[in-house]
Design an enzyme around this catalytic site. Sequence first.
Site, PDB file in Angstrom:
ATOM      1  N   CYS A 288       0.713  -1.168  -0.027  1.00  0.00           N
ATOM      2  CA  CYS A 288      -0.051   0.185   0.022  1.00  0.00           C
ATOM      3  C   CYS A 288       0.925   1.008   0.151  1.00  0.00           C
ATOM      4  O   CYS A 288       0.949   1.984   1.056  1.00  0.00           O
ATOM      5  CB  CYS A 288      -0.927   0.227   1.459  1.00  0.00           C
ATOM      6  SG  CYS A 288      -1.922  -1.783   1.355  1.00  0.00           S
ATOM      7  N   GLY A 293       6.332   7.875   0.663  1.00  0.00           N
ATOM      8  CA  GLY A 293       7.392   8.221   1.598  1.00  0.00           C
ATOM      9  C   GLY A 293       8.134   6.758   2.136  1.00  0.00           C
ATOM     10  O   GLY A 293       9.346   7.021   2.117  1.00  0.00           O
ATOM     11  N   LYS A 294       7.491   5.761   2.546  1.00  0.00           N
ATOM     12  CA  LYS A 294       8.101   4.775   3.059  1.00  0.00           C
ATOM     13  C   LYS A 294       8.765   4.095   1.891  1.00  0.00           C
ATOM     14  O   LYS A 294       9.891   3.422   1.981  1.00  0.00           O
ATOM     15  CB  LYS A 294       6.926   3.877   3.652  1.00  0.00           C
ATOM     16  CG  LYS A 294       6.456   4.309   4.938  1.00  0.00           C
ATOM     17  CD  LYS A 294       5.484   3.352   5.672  1.00  0.00           C
ATOM     18  CE  LYS A 294       4.858   3.938   6.941  1.00  0.00           C
ATOM     19  NZ  LYS A 294       3.858   5.075   6.728  1.00  0.00           N
ATOM     20  N   GLU A 313      -0.005   0.283  -5.531  1.00  0.00           N
ATOM     21  CA  GLU A 313      -0.997   1.484  -4.690  1.00  0.00           C
ATOM     22  C   GLU A 313      -2.340   1.436  -5.527  1.00  0.00           C
ATOM     23  O   GLU A 313      -2.451   1.259  -6.881  1.00  0.00           O
ATOM     24  CB  GLU A 313      -0.260   2.939  -5.015  1.00  0.00           C
ATOM     25  CG  GLU A 313      -1.468   4.040  -4.712  1.00  0.00           C
ATOM     26  CD  GLU A 313      -2.046   3.899  -3.056  1.00  0.00           C
ATOM     27  OE1 GLU A 313      -3.247   4.190  -3.146  1.00  0.00           O
ATOM     28  OE2 GLU A 313      -1.039   3.428  -2.346  1.00  0.00           O
ATOM     29  N   CYS A 416      -1.219   3.840  10.758  1.00  0.00           N
ATOM     30  CA  CYS A 416      -1.096   5.411  11.517  1.00  0.00           C
ATOM     31  C   CYS A 416      -2.223   5.474  12.450  1.00  0.00           C
ATOM     32  O   CYS A 416      -2.958   6.809  12.183  1.00  0.00           O
ATOM     33  CB  CYS A 416      -0.818   6.627  10.405  1.00  0.00           C
ATOM     34  SG  CYS A 416      -0.445   8.051  11.043  1.00  0.00           S
TER      35      CYS A 416
END
Length: 488
Positions: A288, A293-294, A313, A416
Amino acid sequence: MNSHRPTNWKPGRGKSDRARLVVFDVLMAVEEEEAYANLVLPREIRRAHLNKQDAAYATNLCYGTLRLQGRWDVILSHCISDRSIEDLDSAVRVLLRMGAHQLLDFSTPVHAAINETVVIARNELSQGVAGFVNAVLRRVSERSLAQWKEQLKADAGGKVNTVAFLSTWYSYPQWIVRALDKALRHHGRVHKDILRVLEADNTPAAVTLAARGISVEDLRKDISRGHMGSAEGQLVDTSVILHGGDPYRVFAVKDRLAGVQDEGSQLVARALAGAPIETEDDIWLDMCAGPGGKTATLAALAVDRGSQIHANELHPHRLELVLDSIQPWGDIVSVRQGDGRDFGSPEHTDLVPANGYARILIDAPCTGIGALRRRPEARWRKQAGDALDLAVIQAELLEAGWKALRPGGVLGYSTCSPYLTETSAIVEEFMASHPDAVKLDTPAIASGESLVELSGSNGELQLWPDIHNSDAMFLSLIAKQPYSSKSA
């Protein structure tokens, strides 16, 4: 913008303060169009040509009003006699919240706070609305913030440690307060820590950069050349905290050698890459990947090992962000648009290497209540029931990732959010049905990638904004037993 103006609109004589008008327009977009303030506000600041001081004022007023709107709505309800705050037009609610924030949080002089808000009401709405706004804000100004706090205590039966008071005073939906409290206790903290977490989530987060294709020292020099200040990170040694300024003015960011990324997010990627495996470390999957960023942080680590990354994605616009982030490592990163659950489907066996992936990151879609410092409007857009729907998807993604992981490899399940429904509960249910799964000591592995010693509960890592100065990221690292272990 300004679509809230009536068709028979006639401006008043006084001009609206430009900074406050920008805030009004942005808050209206958030209220009526479900816009994201962090995307709309910079654009409107540029459009209004605000100077640095006015831009800072607009930013603080906008985000502060959004964060504390729950508190202001209750206070305003005490000052409206003939109707409820929910019955007011959205433009009136927004103006009243802005005025209350200036009066009670900014300590703006009463005359200035009320007058400037009334001018916007007159110019953007009508003379009648301006009179109503004036009357309500004058009632608000009759008490200090401390006096209003006593009123909210009284509303909660005089008890300050109840969900009702904490929700109102700190301005969160009650379900979020309960979710945070349960997560704190589950991970070994005490009830009173909820105050620290609520306060931390109401404190604006600093902009943090991840140094990927550049050293921290060179990144900080680059920032200095742009006449901006910085400091080294507190959680991982690849992070730099920006002290004001626009991160996209930094050359290293423009060149994608560095990127905006929370320290907790950086640590999640680094912990996955640092976990021990019992297989060839050749190909990784970011299931995902958006906004990237990751993926970029993983790519910067993978390139030194000769590893390849597949990035998946679901949403096209987020895939574009992934492509942008990984530009310097485009030769080792392959991207795909599609559902991450496809990686576990017999109809999509072509997505998985013949022997599976060595490392898989599942940064699952979640309620996002671990990032409320950065997205102040998010708390008002989620319901407790949303997590139940997301939990189904999260479990399916975890199952698909497990099927795509080779024996001896490691999978990282991350959100998150500290909400147990989408963190520990998902992992526990998964572990109960997979005897070949071994939960690793994630805090210990993450500590090896961190500047500080990390602890956790049941082998899981839960970061907190008040302790780690990061988003409340959750991570559980799970290894798949190699074939030799199964036969032993």
